[in-house]
Enzyme design. Structure first.
Site, PDB file in Angstrom:
ATOM      1  N   GLU A 181      51.734  35.598  69.606  1.00 39.75           N
ATOM      2  CA  GLU A 181      52.740  35.427  70.662  1.00 39.75           C
ATOM      3  C   GLU A 181      52.179  34.839  71.952  1.00 39.75           C
ATOM      4  O   GLU A 181      52.157  35.463  73.012  1.00 39.75           O
ATOM      5  CB  GLU A 181      53.448  36.752  70.943  1.00 39.75           C
ATOM      6  CG  GLU A 181      54.252  37.250  69.752  1.00 39.75           C
ATOM      7  CD  GLU A 181      55.046  38.507  70.041  1.00 39.75           C
ATOM      8  OE1 GLU A 181      55.917  38.848  69.231  1.00 39.75           O
ATOM      9  OE2 GLU A 181      54.811  39.154  71.088  1.00 39.75           O
ATOM     10  N   GLU A 363      56.515  39.253  62.150  1.00 39.69           N
ATOM     11  CA  GLU A 363      57.120  40.436  62.763  1.00 39.69           C
ATOM     12  C   GLU A 363      58.628  40.322  62.707  1.00 39.69           C
ATOM     13  O   GLU A 363      59.198  39.294  63.061  1.00 39.69           O
ATOM     14  CB  GLU A 363      56.736  40.602  64.242  1.00 39.69           C
ATOM     15  CG  GLU A 363      55.372  41.165  64.513  1.00 39.69           C
ATOM     16  CD  GLU A 363      55.144  41.428  65.995  1.00 39.69           C
ATOM     17  OE1 GLU A 363      56.124  41.706  66.732  1.00 39.69           O
ATOM     18  OE2 GLU A 363      53.977  41.355  66.417  1.00 39.69           O
TER      19      GLU A 363
END
Length: 458
Positions: A181, A363
């Protein structure tokens, strides 16, 4: 019945019934080092920027810290046993940079390296493939004191760290992730101060974007050189950015946030150029040859996705945008996040269109305030409904042409959820943080059954 549950209980059953996944489709669970390991000051581990953040007034809800977290450092064998019982194919975890290099560079901490040997070997012995993420937000504090990601040298420090891991674990680990991320830790660390290191400075944000991109490219090269047969990906948190309402200033805010959030890393890493607004702003920090250093051959695209973002103009913020609210009639799940399952399908298809790469969903999950009932069970139907629906949308995307090759739930365990502390629970296994007792939730049983059924159909 609430609107949330009404929507979450209507998955597209036909999508699940008609779509056959690849025979090598990977089912897994994800965690990250700082969120679960604890042992923050044991066996030579150095401090990270998140240790500092946790000790900064207002940095984390309730003053929570990752000092103990899930105590995975001492309980990793129990956690691997939980994964084995789930029947997952793979375990995505991260290495704590300050555990293996307490000052970020220089002297190596053998006890830290030994710990990940034990985790990797334990996973393999249980028939679970380790997927190693090199960086999941825990920059050594000693490197931040030298400028951190705003210092161009940090790309080289990262490359040396990645090379250390590749040499140590490359004989057993073949699935590598450079970063988790990018957009989140740079934006919230350097422009909107919601995460470590908590800086608000446009120039440092731009420098961090470019230097992290350089680090990614260097990491790909060293892993490729040192790990024969490595399969390398990077994990991006991508979701559509929508304006709050239709005011012109909010539309403009959403357009800029979209470039910072969705394009500032994917485009240079995979297409070889920055998107227009970012390119203009970041030009002073780009040196000759940088884009070739950033755009390196990749094997797959890692996607973290929960739902779209809503943006609004906010002149008090560094870039003039802030987080907006979803429409008031939007369904939400346990921690108040809006649920837009079609956006998940659409994101998978947009990545396919724009980047032409295989995708691994690294995720996806649902938060809540899960508590055991009188019998000690945790019947988290809200999470089961969410996961069922989002898996159905994954199948829809595959039918429409998305090359999806894996799905990892966030997360295996309830854990330290960064600035939210321990209030938000995303695990399919409940953790009593006072006793460290692990209790699989109803969603864990559901996920295990899903994996079995999908393997049967493969």
């Amino acid at each position: 019945m609430s609107q949330t549950n009404a929507i979450l209980e209507k998955p597209d059953a036909e999508a699940l019934a008609k779509t056959k996944l690849r025979s090598d489709f990977v089912w897994g669970v994800s965690t990250s080092a700082y969120q679960i390991e604890g042992a923050a000051a044991e066996d030579g581990r150095g401090p990270s920027i998140w240790d500092t953040r946790c000790r900064t007034a207002g940095g984390v809800v309730n003053g929570d810290t990752g000092d103990v977290a899930c105590d995975h450092y001492h309980r990793y064998e129990d956690d691997i046993a939980l994964m084995r019982d789930l029947g997952v194919d793979a375990y995505r975890f991260s290495v704590a940079w300050p555990r293996v290099l307490p000052r970020g560079r220089g002297a190596v901490n053998d006890k830290g390296l030994d710990f990940y040997d034990r985790v990797i070997d334990g996973a393999l012995a249980a028939g679970i493939e380790p997927w190693l993420c090199v960086y999941h937000w825990d920059l050594p504090q000693a490197l931040h004191d030298q400028g951190g990601w705003a210092n161009r040298d940090c790309a080289g420090w990262y490359a040396d760290y990645a090379a250390l891991l590749a040499r140590r674990y490359g004989d057993r680990v073949k699935r590598w992730i450079t970063f988790n991320e990018f957009s989140v830790f740079t934006l919230f660390g350097y422009a909107i101060p919601w995460a470590a290191p908590g800086i608000t400075d446009r120039e440092q944000h731009l420098r961090a974007i470019h230097h992290v991109n350089l680090a990614h490219g260097a990491g790909v090269d060293v892993i490729r050189d040192l790990v024969p047969g490595a399969s390398i990906g990077a994990v991006h948190n991508r979701q559509r950015v929508l304006p709050e309402g239709d005011r012109a200033e909010n539309v403009e805010a959403a357009a800029l946030l979209d470039e910072h959030w969705n394009l500032a890393f994917c485009d240079p890493q995979l297409l070889g150029h920055y998107s227009p607004r970012v390119a203009k702003a970041i030009e002073p920090y780009v040196q000759a040859g940088d884009m070739a250093r950033i755009c390196r051959p990749m094997d797959w695209f890692g996607l973290n996705h929960y739902g779209p973002i809503f943006a609004k103009a906010d002149p008090t913020r560094a870039w003039g945008y802030g987080w907006g609210d979803a429409p008031p009639d939007s369904p939400t799940h346990g921690v108040g996040w809006a649920v837009f399952p079609d956006a998940f399908r659409d994101e998978l298809l947009e990545i396919t269109r724009r980047y032409r790469m295989p995708i691994v969903i690294t995720e996806n999950g649902c938060g809540g305030n899960d508590t055991p009932d009188e019998s000690g069970a945790i019947d988290d139907q809200h999470r089961i409904n969410y996961l069922r629906l989002y898996n159905a949308k994954m199948h829809e995307a595959i039918r429409a042409g998305a090359d999806v090759r894996g799905y990892f739930v966030w997360s295996l365990l309830d854990n330290f959820e960064w600035g939210s502390g321990y209030g938000n629970r995303f695990g399919i296994v409940h953790v009593d943080f006072a006793t460290q007792k692990r209790t699989p939730k109803a969603s864990a049983r559901w996920y295990a059954d899903l994996i079995k059924s999908e393997r049967f159909r493969a």
